[in-house]
Design an enzyme around this catalytic site. Structure first.
Site, PDB file in Angstrom:
ATOM      1  N   GLY A   9       0.818  -1.211   0.000  1.00 52.79           N
ATOM      2  CA  GLY A   9       0.000   0.000   0.000  1.00 52.79           C
ATOM      3  C   GLY A   9       0.848   1.255   0.000  1.00 52.79           C
ATOM      4  CB  SER A  11       0.707   3.928  -4.724  1.00 50.08           C
ATOM      5  OG  SER A  11      -0.587   3.458  -4.369  1.00 50.08           O
ATOM      6  CB  SER A  12      -2.057   6.860  -1.883  1.00 45.42           C
ATOM      7  OG  SER A  12      -2.782   5.693  -1.513  1.00 45.42           O
ATOM      8  N   GLY A  13      -1.246   7.833   0.835  1.00 52.37           N
ATOM      9  CA  GLY A  13      -1.554   7.864   2.267  1.00 52.37           C
ATOM     10  C   GLY A  13      -0.361   7.614   3.160  1.00 52.37           C
ATOM     11  CB  SER A 171      -5.185   2.333  12.560  1.00 52.38           C
ATOM     12  OG  SER A 171      -5.878   2.864  11.449  1.00 52.38           O
ATOM     13  CE1 TYR A 193      12.687 -21.327   5.751  1.00 48.21           C
ATOM     14  CE2 TYR A 193      10.519 -21.964   4.957  1.00 48.21           C
ATOM     15  CZ  TYR A 193      11.843 -21.641   4.712  1.00 48.21           C
ATOM     16  OH  TYR A 193      12.313 -21.651   3.432  1.00 48.21           O
TER      17      TYR A 193
END
Length: 280
Positions: A9, A11-13, A171, A193
């Site tokens: 995420g 590309s913005s904010g 959030s 693992y």
């Protein structure tokens, strides 16, 4: 050797602001933008390189609400990187609440009218779409898509000498993100693992719209942080930023149960996708 950082995420904010701040902290990072929209990511990449020409900025296209996209992106990342030092799980959505007109009119003529207007209980509704994978869109985007991404990237994250740092920044899903990552399992017949051989630390859950806590976590050592603690950005009355801690309202048993449920869902989804691909 450059530190490699993956941000979903981006590309913005908050994701974009985080990328800018991380490059200000270390202008020689290899920053990988994990974005759904390729054209927006290309524009962001160009802007970041213009202001930080010594950095290395790459793109991987991924939609965490589409598991086929997650699998494709994970394979590409495994081919491109030998390891990832930091992974910021930032992408997320939240449906816009809508007024329930029917509940409003029925409540006006009931004994609960005062309670209804003082709490808004029953007045606002949120419609959650179902994805092509048969899951609720918010759950798959904010939680499960990221869970599968980390499972797929386990070879890049598990290092006995220097564990990668996973920081869940959204959030919208912080209370659901505290599953145990100390035993990452690969459910494709490979050796698991195990925490006895490798270490993967879920460092923190940063739950504030500000991103100062995310940058602060970038400088912390894994052993100094508590996975059952939220690290929140805060500001004093004089405008100084600082990071405060808050204990999460769940225990390790609950987190472990949630993690086991995610593993069971992962097996089911993988089997369903394999069957669907075989039929096509």
């Amino acid at each position: 050797m450059r530190k490699a950082v993956l941000v979903t995420g981006a590309s913005s904010g908050v994701g974009l602001a985080l990328c800018k701040r991380l490059l200000e902290e270390d202008h020689e990072l290899h920053l990988c933008l994990a974005c759904r929209n390729r054209s927006k990511a290309e524009a962001v990449r160009a802007a970041l390189l213009a202001s930080h020409p010594l950095a290395e900025v790459s793109i991987v296209q991924v939609d965490v609400s589409d598991l086929q996209s997650v699998f494709r992106a994970s394979q590409e990342l495994r081919q491109r990187f030998q390891r990832l030092d930091y992974v910021y799980l930032n992408a997320g959505i939240m449906p816009n609440p809508q007024l329930n007109i029917k509940a409003l009119f029925s409540g006006l003529f009931s004994r609960k009218v005062i309670h209804m207007f003082s709490t808004a209980e029953g007045l606002l509704t949120q419609e959650d779409q179902i994805t092509a994978d048969g899951l609720q869109e918010v759950f798959e985007t904010n939680v499960f898509g990221h869970f599968i991404l980390i499972q797929e990237l386990a070879p890049l994250l598990c290092h006995s000498d220097s564990p990668s740092q996973l920081i869940w920044t959204s959030s919208r899903n912080a209370r659901k993100s505290n599953f145990c990552l100390e035993d990452i399992q690969h459910s494709r017949g490979q050796e698991p693992y195990s925490s006895s051989k490798y270490a993967v630390d879920l460092l923190s859950v940063a739950v504030n719209r500000n991103f100062n806590s995310r940058v602060w976590l970038f400088h912390q050592k894994p052993e100094s942080l508590n996975p059952l603690t939220k690290y929140l950005s805060a500001t004093t009355g004089f405008g100084s930023n600082y990071v405060m801690t808050q204990k999460m309202d769940l225990d390790e048993d609950t987190a472990e149960k949630f993690y086991q449920n995610l593993l069971e869902l992962e097996k089911h989804v993988r089997a369903t996708i394999q069957k669907r691909n075989h039929q096509s």
